[in-house]
Design an enzyme around this catalytic site. Structure first.
Site, PDB file in Angstrom:
ATOM      1  N   ASN A   1       0.845  -1.188   0.000  1.00 57.16           N
ATOM      2  CA  ASN A   1       0.000   0.000   0.000  1.00 57.16           C
ATOM      3  C   ASN A   1       0.887   1.247   0.000  1.00 57.16           C
ATOM      4  O   ASN A   1       2.116   1.157  -0.050  1.00 57.16           O
ATOM      5  CB  ASN A   1      -0.958  -0.002   1.198  1.00 57.16           C
ATOM      6  CG  ASN A   1      -0.221  -0.116   2.516  1.00 57.16           C
ATOM      7  OD1 ASN A   1       0.543   0.768   2.895  1.00 57.16           O
ATOM      8  ND2 ASN A   1      -0.440  -1.234   3.225  1.00 57.16           N
TER       9      ASN A   1
ATOM     10  N   GLY B   1      -0.100   1.578  17.065  1.00 55.84           N
ATOM     11  CA  GLY B   1      -0.181   0.863  15.798  1.00 55.84           C
ATOM     12  C   GLY B   1      -0.421   1.839  14.661  1.00 55.84           C
ATOM     13  O   GLY B   1      -1.568   2.075  14.266  1.00 55.84           O
TER      14      GLY B   1
ATOM     15  N   ASP C   1      -4.483  -6.416   5.185  1.00 62.22           N
ATOM     16  CA  ASP C   1      -5.518  -7.265   5.785  1.00 62.22           C
ATOM     17  C   ASP C   1      -5.416  -8.707   5.301  1.00 62.22           C
ATOM     18  O   ASP C   1      -5.801  -9.631   6.027  1.00 62.22           O
ATOM     19  CB  ASP C   1      -6.913  -6.721   5.435  1.00 62.22           C
ATOM     20  CG  ASP C   1      -7.183  -5.376   6.086  1.00 62.22           C
ATOM     21  OD1 ASP C   1      -6.731  -5.189   7.241  1.00 62.22           O
ATOM     22  OD2 ASP C   1      -7.815  -4.516   5.463  1.00 62.22           O
TER      23      ASP C   1
ATOM     24  N   LYS D   1       9.275 -17.366  -9.979  1.00 63.45           N
ATOM     25  CA  LYS D   1       8.560 -16.286 -10.629  1.00 63.45           C
ATOM     26  C   LYS D   1       7.458 -16.840 -11.519  1.00 63.45           C
ATOM     27  O   LYS D   1       7.690 -17.731 -12.337  1.00 63.45           O
ATOM     28  CB  LYS D   1       9.527 -15.443 -11.469  1.00 63.45           C
ATOM     29  CG  LYS D   1       8.848 -14.300 -12.203  1.00 63.45           C
ATOM     30  CD  LYS D   1       9.849 -13.521 -13.048  1.00 63.45           C
ATOM     31  CE  LYS D   1       9.126 -12.446 -13.860  1.00 63.45           C
ATOM     32  NZ  LYS D   1      10.061 -11.711 -14.728  1.00 63.45           N
TER      33      LYS D   1
ATOM     34  N   ASP E   1      -4.231  -9.766  12.955  1.00 60.79           N
ATOM     35  CA  ASP E   1      -4.534  -8.379  13.309  1.00 60.79           C
ATOM     36  C   ASP E   1      -3.574  -7.960  14.423  1.00 60.79           C
ATOM     37  O   ASP E   1      -3.765  -8.302  15.593  1.00 60.79           O
ATOM     38  CB  ASP E   1      -5.990  -8.259  13.772  1.00 60.79           C
ATOM     39  CG  ASP E   1      -6.436  -6.811  13.897  1.00 60.79           C
ATOM     40  OD1 ASP E   1      -5.621  -5.985  14.358  1.00 60.79           O
ATOM     41  OD2 ASP E   1      -7.589  -6.505  13.554  1.00 60.79           O
ATOM     42  N   VAL E   2      -2.539  -7.232  14.071  1.00 60.16           N
ATOM     43  CA  VAL E   2      -1.497  -6.858  15.033  1.00 60.16           C
ATOM     44  C   VAL E   2      -2.072  -6.007  16.162  1.00 60.16           C
ATOM     45  O   VAL E   2      -1.826  -6.254  17.345  1.00 60.16           O
ATOM     46  CB  VAL E   2      -0.346  -6.104  14.328  1.00 60.16           C
ATOM     47  CG1 VAL E   2       0.710  -5.659  15.339  1.00 60.16           C
ATOM     48  CG2 VAL E   2       0.281  -6.974  13.245  1.00 60.16           C
ATOM     49  N   LEU E   3      -2.851  -5.004  15.797  1.00 58.99           N
ATOM     50  CA  LEU E   3      -3.414  -4.081  16.784  1.00 58.99           C
ATOM     51  C   LEU E   3      -4.334  -4.802  17.762  1.00 58.99           C
ATOM     52  O   LEU E   3      -4.222  -4.642  18.981  1.00 58.99           O
ATOM     53  CB  LEU E   3      -4.165  -2.960  16.058  1.00 58.99           C
ATOM     54  CG  LEU E   3      -4.664  -1.786  16.889  1.00 58.99           C
ATOM     55  CD1 LEU E   3      -3.495  -1.070  17.574  1.00 58.99           C
ATOM     56  CD2 LEU E   3      -5.437  -0.813  16.008  1.00 58.99           C
TER      57      LEU E   3
ATOM     58  N   PHE F   1      -4.657   3.637  14.588  1.00 56.47           N
ATOM     59  CA  PHE F   1      -4.903   4.606  13.519  1.00 56.47           C
ATOM     60  C   PHE F   1      -5.962   4.035  12.594  1.00 56.47           C
ATOM     61  O   PHE F   1      -5.977   2.822  12.328  1.00 56.47           O
ATOM     62  CB  PHE F   1      -3.628   4.903  12.729  1.00 56.47           C
ATOM     63  CG  PHE F   1      -2.772   5.981  13.326  1.00 56.47           C
ATOM     64  CD1 PHE F   1      -2.699   7.231  12.746  1.00 56.47           C
ATOM     65  CD2 PHE F   1      -2.060   5.751  14.494  1.00 56.47           C
ATOM     66  CE1 PHE F   1      -1.912   8.237  13.303  1.00 56.47           C
ATOM     67  CE2 PHE F   1      -1.279   6.738  15.064  1.00 56.47           C
ATOM     68  CZ  PHE F   1      -1.205   7.986  14.462  1.00 56.47           C
TER      69      PHE F   1
END
Length: 400
Positions: free
Chosen positions: A208, A271, A277, A287, A306-308, A323
């Site tokens: 991202n 976080g 996700d 490749k 989900d780390v947070l 966040f």
């Protein structure tokens, strides 16, 4: 009166040292200047003598000066030693204990921490040998690194390596000599920042636009308040300016593993990373090749950890700040995330139309568990990071 030695080495940035001496003199410091032989090719001892009001020393073999063991006398006299600019050559000398000129000998004989403001071409700064020398100096706990700035360089190239501005160096040195009350002293803070990369095959990945700038600004703001900071950073170009423990990671799973390895006894967790996700269910070993007649490609995904939420669910969880980067219904979605993940604070921002990612400015709404909203008007991420940290300090003080 604070006594400061400014050591100048061979770099085009030596002209900035003149302004640094003036700033320190204006702040009431007694300044002495030491120069290497190569430094005199860029700025004259006469100039530095006129600005400092003291004779400039530039030769370790000067009989008059060394009659009193000058390099040792200087190291004992000074309340602070500042090498600005510090060349790649001097970094290498200091990292390897070489003392073949007055500056390196003085530093080796000094019992005090030494501030270093590197200045060099961007490729010299990025060179693995230079970075190894930097890490060696930081690991010794004898040196304080004042990170070089990024921008256009004298050689015409653009990148990191420019000496920090004299005002920044002056402020950091004076702050180190006049310790202030630090509300987060002895507090352990873990921060995640930047994007994650989820591999498709050995050469492709999904990621991202997160730049990591907000996380790095937060890390600096926490350190400035005395915290012991560990920054777990996904792949990005952003770097904090102050010394701290940095753990580099790639994927969401890497980030979770690093967080769990460092979260023990943490007082605060932030976080700020943009964690993917989903990840590809089956990463190709080789490749992936495009075949004739193939018009599309289908990939299967599975959920990432989900780390947070994982940190917020710990039995001895720290104060947890999240966040929420949203493109619509920003406050509504952020509030849901705050409650669903058992967070203590959430910072909501609108990332629609590219308003946040990669930018130097931001506008944020902070929401707490009582649904009290604090709006931070648009300003730099550094400024907003300081305000977020100030709010966290207030919240922690209330709960104690």
């Amino acid at each position: 009166m604070k006594k400061i030695v400014i050591a100048i080495t061979g770099s085009i940035a030596a002209y900035k040292s003149a302004h640094l001496v003036r700033l320190l003199k204006k702040a009431g410091c007694d300044v002495r200047v030491v120069m290497t032989q190569s430094a005199k090719e860029f700025i004259t001892p006469m100039t530095m003598q006129a600005l400092s009001g003291n004779a400039v020393v530039d030769n370790i073999l000067d009989p008059a000066h060394e009659m009193g063991m000058g390099h040792i006398e200087l190291s004992r006299w000074a309340d602070a030693i500042v090498i600005a600019p510090c060349s790649a050559n001097m970094l290498a000398k200091l990292a390897n204990g070489i003392a073949d000129d007055l500056v390196s000998a003085m530093c080796l004989a000094s019992p005090k921490k030494i501030h270093i403001a590197p200045s060099m071409n961007r490729f010299m700064w990025d060179n693995p040998m230079t970075q190894t020398n930097v890490q060696t100096l930081l690991a010794s706990h004898l040196y304080v690194m004042i990170e070089p700035d990024s921008g256009e360089q004298a050689c015409g190239e653009v990148g990191q390596g420019r000496m920090a501005e004299p005002e920044v160096i002056c402020d950091q040195v004076l702050s180190s000599l006049s310790p202030k009350y630090l509300p987060l002293s002895a507090q352990k803070v873990v921060i995640t920042g930047g994007p994650t990369r989820e591999a498709i095959d050995p050469v492709r990945y999904i990621s991202n636009h997160s730049s990591g700038k907000m996380a790095c600004s937060l890390a600096d703001a926490f350190v400035d308040q005395g915290a012991d900071v560990t920054l777990i950073l996904g792949p990005c170009e952003a770097k904090p300016k102050l010394p701290m423990n940095i753990v580099h990671v790639e994927s969401a799973q890497n980030m979770l593993d690093a967080v769990l390895a460092n979260i023990h006894d943490a007082d605060i967790f932030v976080g700020a990373a943009a964690v993917a996700d989903y990840r590809v269910a089956n990463i190709a070993d080789q490749k992936m090749k495009k075949t004739d007649g193939q018009d599309g490609l289908t990939l299967s995904f599975v959920k990432n950890p989900d780390v947070l939420a994982t940190v917020a669910a710990l039995s001895d969880k720290p104060f947890v700040v999240g966040f929420a980067a949203e493109t619509q219904n920003v406050i509504e979605y952020a509030t849901k995330k705050l409650n669903a993940k058992n967070l203590d604070l959430i910072c909501a921002n609108d990332v629609s139309q590219g308003q946040v990612f990669g930018q130097d400015e931001n506008n944020i709404v902070i929401i707490d568990t009582n649904n009290v909203k604090t709006t931070l008007s648009r300003s730099t991420k550094q400024d907003q990071a300081k305000k977020i940290v100030d709010l966290i300090i207030k919240k922690i003080s209330i709960t104690k």
